[in-house]
Motif scaffolding. Structure first.
Motif: not given
Length: 368
Positions: A288-309
């Protein structure tokens, strides 16, 4: 004031890109063209940049007891590309009137993220929702609680149906189905959307039947195909907040993250709309950083979502959850909330941790 942005590669709601020039007058996008726009204006050449709508975090708690009402944090979030934050319910001692007054002041400050607020949770008298939820025991009290929050100026209504997964929440009372229906019905009569705190599939089904507009989390147990289909038919969106499940799995070993990721992937594959949020309550370097929560992006990618999604969840999906058709897109008539990175974040997602251009309401607040 006129501004022209030249030669930027634009990310569009259908997940495509196009190289365009943009004319902005005051805070509104007036024209997009593949041809040169020749009018007197302040010009910014963003050759080599990917330009996206301003990012929207649809699940933070910025009025919390750890570090609430912090204007400096809003400046950091804006510099990270988040032109809009949606506070997902007051967990501290404050009421809706307190947060609306602060929101109205902050939304006039050009160098802070704009805020949308849910106010206090509507729950049972002994229910989930922080220190000071609005406890209701009848349909009449539920409707009155909704009207009170709306009169105080909230943007959305927040309710909850949580039987708990730890010792703190396990003994809390739950709202009945008829009371949940009354909350949703009264909110919709007043043209307000309802978001619900939920983390179990059986409770999610009750909430969807009651009429919620958004699940504030995905669930840590399996959501059935039938329920996912019903959510899409009923236009119920979701903010997954995979970060909280990832943190629980990483720190305590409970395997919540794996089913949570599967739920999100299956929902998106069916055409479900998700927002982007990480349930920020207090600053944590990874989760939970102040700013871009990059871990959320990584977990969504790990779930199988594309970067476009994922980019769509940060922009278009967030706008749908806010109910604001003027943000989340780079189109004529939309508000000029824009963020840019040098390079292509679809190929190199980590670029999103280094936003180099930010425009909020037509004003450039960051330009490296």
């Amino acid at each position: 004031m006129r501004t022209i942005i030249k030669n930027a590669t634009i990310f569009k709601p259908n997940c495509s890109t196009e190289k365009l020039n943009i004319l902005i007058e005051d805070n509104i996008i007036k024209e997009l063209s593949s041809n040169e726009i020749s009018v007197p204006a302040q010009e910014y050449d963003l050759s080599g940049y990917t330009l996206m709508p301003g990012f929207i975090n649809t699940h933070v708690h910025i009025f919390d007891f750890f570090d609430g009402f912090n204007e400096d944090n809003l400046k950091k979030w804006l510099n990270a590309g988040f032109t809009y934050l949606r506070d997902q319910g007051v967990l501290s001692k404050h009421n809706a009137e307190d947060v609306v007054l602060w929101k109205n002041r902050i939304n006039k400050i050009g160098v802070c993220s704009k805020i949308s607020v849910c106010g206090n949770f509507i729950s049972t008298p002994n229910g989930y929702g922080g220190i000071k939820p609005l406890g209701v025991s009848s349909e009449f009290e539920a409707r009155e609680a909704v009207k009170k929050q709306i009169d105080q100026g909230v943007d959305h209504i927040k309710t909850t149906l949580d039987e708990g997964y730890d010792s703190y929440t396990a003994s809390l009372d739950l709202l009945s189905e008829n009371i949940l229906y009354a909350i949703c019905d009264e909110a919709h009569k007043n043209k307000k959307k309802v978001s619900a705190h939920v983390n179990r599939a059986d409770k999610l089904e009750i909430l969807v039947n009651a009429g919620i507009d958004e699940a504030a989390h995905t669930c840590f147990d399996e959501i059935s195909e039938e329920l996912l289909d019903k959510m899409i038919r009923n236009n119920v969106h979701m903010t997954p907040t995979l970060s909280i499940y990832g943190e629980i799995t990483a720190n305590w070993g409970a395997p919540f993250i794996y089913t949570a990721m599967s739920n999100v992937k299956r929902f998106v594959d069916k055409g479900g709309i998700i927002g982007f949020g990480n349930d920020h309550i207090e600053k944590k370097k990874i989760w939970a950083p102040i700013g871009m929560p990059y871990m959320e992006i990584e977990l969504l990618r790990k779930a199988g979502l594309t970067m476009e999604q994922i980019l769509s969840s940060l922009t278009y999906g967030g706008a749908k959850i806010l109910g604001n058709e003027k943000v989340g897109k780079i189109e004529k008539g939309c508000i000029a909330d824009l963020v840019g990175v040098k390079g292509n974040p679809i190929e190199f997602p980590y670029l999103l941790t280094d936003i180099q251009f930010v425009m909020k309401d037509g004003m450039v607040v960051k330009n490296y």
